[in-house]
Design a protein around this motif. Structure first.
Motif, PDB file in Angstrom:
ATOM      1  N   GLN A 135       0.820  -1.207   0.000  1.00 37.03           N
ATOM      2  CA  GLN A 135       0.000   0.000   0.000  1.00 37.03           C
ATOM      3  C   GLN A 135       0.858   1.264   0.000  1.00 37.03           C
ATOM      4  O   GLN A 135       1.989   1.268   0.480  1.00 37.03           O
ATOM      5  CB  GLN A 135      -0.945   0.017   1.200  1.00 37.03           C
ATOM      6  N   TYR A 192     -14.291   4.641   0.345  1.00 35.58           N
ATOM      7  CA  TYR A 192     -13.074   5.330   0.745  1.00 35.58           C
ATOM      8  C   TYR A 192     -12.665   6.303  -0.352  1.00 35.58           C
ATOM      9  O   TYR A 192     -13.122   6.199  -1.503  1.00 35.58           O
ATOM     10  CB  TYR A 192     -11.949   4.322   1.004  1.00 35.58           C
ATOM     11  N   HIS A 193     -11.793   7.231  -0.005  1.00 36.37           N
ATOM     12  CA  HIS A 193     -11.292   8.207  -0.974  1.00 36.37           C
ATOM     13  C   HIS A 193     -10.071   7.650  -1.708  1.00 36.37           C
ATOM     14  O   HIS A 193      -9.267   6.915  -1.129  1.00 36.37           O
ATOM     15  CB  HIS A 193     -10.904   9.500  -0.262  1.00 36.37           C
ATOM     16  N   VAL A 194      -9.931   8.043  -2.967  1.00 33.35           N
ATOM     17  CA  VAL A 194      -8.768   7.675  -3.768  1.00 33.35           C
ATOM     18  C   VAL A 194      -8.312   8.885  -4.574  1.00 33.35           C
ATOM     19  O   VAL A 194      -9.103   9.774  -4.892  1.00 33.35           O
ATOM     20  CB  VAL A 194      -9.065   6.497  -4.732  1.00 33.35           C
ATOM     21  N   TYR A 220      -9.533  13.968  -6.043  1.00 31.33           N
ATOM     22  CA  TYR A 220     -10.001  12.880  -5.195  1.00 31.33           C
ATOM     23  C   TYR A 220     -11.407  12.448  -5.583  1.00 31.33           C
ATOM     24  O   TYR A 220     -12.241  13.274  -5.951  1.00 31.33           O
ATOM     25  CB  TYR A 220      -9.983  13.307  -3.726  1.00 31.33           C
ATOM     26  N   TYR A 272      -1.523   4.066  -6.568  1.00 30.13           N
ATOM     27  CA  TYR A 272      -2.935   4.080  -6.167  1.00 30.13           C
ATOM     28  C   TYR A 272      -3.035   4.624  -4.751  1.00 30.13           C
ATOM     29  O   TYR A 272      -2.936   3.889  -3.773  1.00 30.13           O
ATOM     30  CB  TYR A 272      -3.516   2.666  -6.263  1.00 30.13           C
ATOM     31  N   GLU A 293     -14.428   5.554  -4.004  1.00 33.08           N
ATOM     32  CA  GLU A 293     -14.611   4.211  -4.546  1.00 33.08           C
ATOM     33  C   GLU A 293     -15.012   3.278  -3.400  1.00 33.08           C
ATOM     34  O   GLU A 293     -15.130   3.709  -2.248  1.00 33.08           O
ATOM     35  CB  GLU A 293     -13.327   3.711  -5.224  1.00 33.08           C
ATOM     36  N   ALA A 322      -5.172   8.856   1.678  1.00 34.36           N
ATOM     37  CA  ALA A 322      -5.903   9.777   0.803  1.00 34.36           C
ATOM     38  C   ALA A 322      -6.831  10.679   1.618  1.00 34.36           C
ATOM     39  O   ALA A 322      -6.963  11.874   1.329  1.00 34.36           O
ATOM     40  CB  ALA A 322      -6.695   8.994  -0.236  1.00 34.36           C
ATOM     41  N   TRP A 376      -4.924   5.861  -1.700  1.00 35.80           N
ATOM     42  CA  TRP A 376      -6.286   5.592  -1.254  1.00 35.80           C
ATOM     43  C   TRP A 376      -6.347   5.449   0.272  1.00 35.80           C
ATOM     44  O   TRP A 376      -5.341   5.542   0.966  1.00 35.80           O
ATOM     45  CB  TRP A 376      -6.821   4.318  -1.919  1.00 35.80           C
TER      46      TRP A 376
END
Length: 206
Positions: free
Chosen positions: A77, A179-181, A165, A188, A168, A194, A190
Motif C-alpha cells: 500500500q 473510501y477516498h482515492v 479525489y 494508487y 470508490e 488519501a 487511497w
C-alpha cells in the motif's frame, strides 16, 4: 467555472505559507468511518501514531512510500512515512520524525515542522496525527530494507488539489466499504492516506 474547480486550480501554486494558513483553519478529526456512517467503529482504545506529510521546499513534491509486499499488515500500500508511538517517543511528532528517518532516511535536522492536523481514526484502531512539514535542502531517500519497497514523490498540484479525489468502494470483511482515492500513474493513493491528504487539500486557501 464552478467554485470547486476554481478552488482546485487556485491550490496548484506551491507555497509553504499556504500550508501554514491551511493549518490555521478550523478542522474536525477524520475517520475511516466518514463514508461508512452505518458501520460501528470498534470500542477499543485507540493506539496513538504519527505520520509525516513532508513537502520538498523547492517545488512542493510530497514524499510517500510503497510498503513492502511481504509485510503482514497493509502490504504494497501507498503510505506516508510514520508509525505508532513507541515508548522512546515523546509524542506523535517524535514518532513521525523517527519513522521517517528509519523508513526513508530523512534526517530530522532537515525537517521544519509547520504544524499538526487533527487525528485520523483508522478501522484498524489507530489515532494517526498528521505532522505537516517542509524538507529543507537536498534529500536523497533511502528505503528501509524489508519495510519499504519504494520511496517516491507525488506533485503538490496533485495531492493538494481536492478535485483529484474521488470515492470508490470494495468488499472488506463481508461489508462494502467506501473510501477516498487519488491515483496517479502507477500509484494508487487511497484509504486513510488519501483521506488525510484530502483534509489538508480542502483547507488550503485560494
Amino acid at each position: 467555472m464552478s467554485l470547486d474547480a476554481q478552488r482546485g486550480r487556485a491550490a496548484l501554486t506551491w507555497s509553504p505559507d499556504r500550508l501554514v494558513k491551511a493549518l490555521a483553519e478550523p478542522a474536525q478529526p477524520t475517520s475511516d468511518f466518514d463514508l461508512n456512517p452505518g458501520q460501528t467503529p470498534p470500542v477499543a482504545s485507540l493506539r496513538p501514531a504519527g505520520v509525516l506529510i513532508a513537502f520538498h521546499e523547492d517545488d512542493g513534491r510530497l514524499v510517500l512510500t510503497k510498503r513492502a509486499s511481504g509485510l503482514r499488515h497493509h502490504p504494497g500500500q501507498i503510505a506516508l512515512p510514520g508509525g505508532k508511538v513507541d515508548p522512546i517517543d515523546t509524542d506523535e511528532t517524535a514518532a513521525a520524525l523517527r519513522e521517517a528517518h528509519e523508513e526513508v532516511g530523512l534526517p530530522s535536522a532537515q525537517v521544519e515542522v509547520l504544524g499538526l492536523m487533527p487525528a485520523h481514526r483508522t478501522v484498524t484502531g489507530f489515532a494517526i496525527t498528521p505532522v505537516v512539514a517542509v524538507i529543507r535542502g537536498p534529500f536523497t531517500p533511502v528505503a528501509e530494507p524489508g519495510e519499504v519497497e519504494e520511496v517516491f514523490t507525488l506533485p503538490y498540484d496533485h495531492v493538494c488539489d481536492p478535485t483529484k479525489y474521488r470515492v470508490e468502494g470494495r468488499i472488506w470483511r463481508g461489508v462494502t466499504r467506501r473510501y477516498h482515492v487519488a491515483p496517479l500513474g502507477p500509484y494508487y493513493l487511497w484509504g486513510a492516506t488519501a483521506r488525510i491528504l484530502l483534509q489538508l487539500a480542502s483547507r488550503i486557501p485560494e
